[in-house]
Design an enzyme around this catalytic site. Structure first.
Site, short mmCIF file in Angstrom:
data_model
loop_
_atom_site.label_atom_id
_atom_site.label_comp_id
_atom_site.label_asym_id
_atom_site.label_seq_id
_atom_site.Cartn_x
_atom_site.Cartn_y
_atom_site.Cartn_z
N LYS A 67 -21.87 5.98 34.61
CA LYS A 67 -22.29 6.58 33.35
C LYS A 67 -23.78 6.90 33.39
O LYS A 67 -24.53 6.39 34.23
CB LYS A 67 -21.99 5.64 32.17
CG LYS A 67 -22.60 4.24 32.26
CD LYS A 67 -24.07 4.14 31.84
CE LYS A 67 -24.61 2.73 31.95
NZ LYS A 67 -26.09 2.67 31.75
N ASP A 192 -21.85 -3.71 28.87
CA ASP A 192 -21.37 -2.33 28.92
C ASP A 192 -20.00 -2.19 29.57
O ASP A 192 -19.49 -1.07 29.70
CB ASP A 192 -22.39 -1.41 29.62
CG ASP A 192 -22.69 -1.84 31.05
OD1 ASP A 192 -22.23 -2.93 31.46
OD2 ASP A 192 -23.42 -1.10 31.74
#
Length: 332
Positions: A67, A192
């Site tokens: 990401k 995350d």
């Protein structure tokens, strides 16, 4: 064509090349052969043949896209020692690791590609397996990990691997967990990790585990060119947070991201950059180089050391220094 160099010095697959092709060369070629219908596949050590057709093969392997962060505000220090953040996380299509999970007589981890610098029991993939065994009754398994995402980059490669392992274990052992349960388990592995369970663009708050799906910013970026670069060194998360001064901007991140993309350069910031660029001046130079090569917006991802640029047209990555990890793709 720009040079693509992995942290290990080996070549990366060209942008858009399926990671499965890389797996055929790097991960268990005998099992891939079985998946392609060849009868010459060797059995597992316990005598089983887990892949009898391509459908089974796909179920056993997960591709863990990394990401980038569009804006990253560190807004408060918490009583538990963590920090509250606001950020938008966007998956990077094609820049991924591959995780294969197979039932086995005993647990284990084999890693390929970019070197993994921790013992197996410290690896997030093994921690994910242990969690699924303790909480959900998963059986013993061997994990095969191919690393293509550099570490110490702020790209979330290790967290993506952990999420991929959770999903693969759920599939292999038929646990049938829903996304809510999977995200709750993922949050126990890292702030995350929940994002990577579905891997869809999302605003993240709290420690990063509170997710709100994004339905506007991601679609606006469709068709733009994304260039990710990383120098030969990484930045530790603890090192990054050591120099942070929490601050809540006057305008929420979602409001700033709703503005035209041209305004992001001045308003959509990564709170780690001032401190990290002081420690590592080259990162500031690389950000300036991304703008010099035509980026509409450039930023550090996470706590670094990777940076990225968004471009209206294909970037001239060959103008950047030759010692960089470089990855190009088009946002879909």
């Amino acid at each position: 064509m720009p040079r693509r160099v992995a942290a290990s010095g080996g070549p990366l697959p060209a942008a858009g090349r399926p990671m499965r092709d890389l797996c055929k060369k790097m991960i268990l070629p005998h099992r891939v052969a079985a998946a392609d219908g060849l009868a010459t596949a060797k059995p597992n050590t316990n005598g089983s043949r887990p892949f009898e057709n391509i459908t089974t093969f796909v179920r056993m392997i997960r591709f863990a896209d990394c990401k980038i962060n569009l804006g990253l505000d560190v807004v408060a220090r918490r009583s538990d020692g963590y920090h509250d953040i606001d950020t938008l996380m966007l998956p990077v299509p094609g820049l991924c690791d591959a995780v294969e999970v197979l039932p086995s007589a005993q647990d284990g981890l084999s890693a390929f590609g970019i070197a993994v610098d921790c013992p197996p029991e410290k690896n997030l993939c093994m921690k994910a397996l242990r969690l699924m065994q303790q909480e959900c009754g998963a059986g013993h398994a061997h994990i095969y990990l191919h690393k293509a995402v550099p570490s110490g980059a702020g790209l979330g490669g290790g967290s993506a691997d952990a999420a991929a392992t959770l999903c693969a274990v759920d599939s292999v052992f038929g646990l049938g967990l829903d996304a809510v349960r999977m995200e709750a388990l993922a949050a126990r592995l890292g702030s995350d990790v929940p994002f990577f369970i579905t891997g869809r663009p999302a605003f993240a708050s709290g420690r990063g585990e509170i997710l709100t799906p994004d339905g506007s910013v991601g679609p606006r970026l469709a068709g733009m060119h994304l260039l990710v670069v990383k120098p030969p060194f990484g930045v530790g998360t603890a090192e990054a947070y050591a120099g942070i001064v929490p601050r809540r901007p006057a305008a929420p991140l979602a409001q700033r991201l709703a503005a035209p993309l041209a305004a992001w350069r001045e308003t959509v910031n990564n709170a780690f950059e001032n401190h990290i660029f002081t420690l590592y001046p080259r990162l500031g130079e690389l950000k300036a180089a991304l703008y010099a090569t035509g980026a509409v917006y450039a930023s550090m991802s996470g706590s670094g050391s990777a940076l990225f640029g968004l471009f209206d047209r294909e970037p001239q990555a060959e103008l950047l220094p030759g010692d960089l990890f470089v990855y190009k793709t088009i946002i879909s």
